[in-house]
Design an enzyme around this catalytic site. Sequence first.
Site, PDB file in Angstrom:
ATOM      1  N   ASP A 215       0.882  -1.170   0.000  1.00 46.85           N
ATOM      2  CA  ASP A 215       0.000   0.000   0.000  1.00 46.85           C
ATOM      3  C   ASP A 215       0.920   1.220   0.000  1.00 46.85           C
ATOM      4  OD1 ASP A 215      -1.622   2.129   0.595  1.00 46.85           O
ATOM      5  OD2 ASP A 215      -2.497   1.235   2.396  1.00 46.85           O
TER       6      ASP A 215
ATOM      7  N   VAL B 177      -5.849   4.983  -5.937  1.00 49.86           N
ATOM      8  CA  VAL B 177      -4.703   5.353  -5.104  1.00 49.86           C
ATOM      9  C   VAL B 177      -4.841   6.817  -4.635  1.00 49.86           C
ATOM     10  CG1 VAL B 177      -3.118   6.009  -6.976  1.00 49.86           C
ATOM     11  CG2 VAL B 177      -2.205   5.014  -4.903  1.00 49.86           C
ATOM     12  N   ASP B 178      -5.443   7.647  -5.438  1.00 47.92           N
ATOM     13  CA  ASP B 178      -5.678   9.057  -5.088  1.00 47.92           C
ATOM     14  C   ASP B 178      -6.553   9.147  -3.828  1.00 47.92           C
ATOM     15  OD1 ASP B 178      -5.743  11.823  -5.353  1.00 47.92           O
ATOM     16  OD2 ASP B 178      -7.168  11.841  -7.021  1.00 47.92           O
TER      17      ASP B 178
END
Length: 174
Positions: A11, A34-35
Amino acid sequence: MHPKIIAKVGDITKENVCAIINAANRSLMGGGGVDGAIHQAGGSAIREACQKIRQMQYPEGLPTGKAVATTAGEMPSKYVIHTVGPIYHQCGQECTVLLASCYTNSLQTAVALGCKEISFPAISTGIYGYPKEKAAFIAYHAVKDFLAATNQELKVNFVFHNSHDKELFEKTVF
Ligand code: AR6
């Protein structure tokens, strides 16, 4: 694989490096993938910094391929470098150049910040639909070429969300 480039599973919000790169959208106001994970883990300081960048530098939004840096807020890294990847079904003949620019401009921003280690996600390969093998080839070569051309000390991690994506990357670049 290049000695300064590492592929791993994880992560990206947990990376303890100088800067992590965010696969943002031109609004810089957060989103999914991911943003979303980065804005959630880093907290409101990131959004506030992005709002300032929009006001001062990019009132129309950050153009595809460009990169800007903010604090990483509550995450272990120091900075987030936000870049906007191309949307695969819209970028036509520019796809390769635009995706490579995301990597090169992020690397330049990291060096300007004095970073010695940074972590990239697989930009554009989620919601923006870039085929993963093609994106892996472009990403790896953009980073490798940048490292060959600079005399700066820089270690670059590619952080994949699952082992399948990491293996695909390794198979493509070896
Ligand atoms: N750590 C590492 N990789 C991740 C993580 C994570 N925590 N979460 C997702 N990925 P995407 P894009 C991987 O969709 O395609 C957003 O809404 C994921 O498996 O995050 O550039 C933005 O606001 C995939 O391989 O980015 C934009 O609107 C990769 O990150 C749009 O999505 C990129 O997937 C950008 O789309």
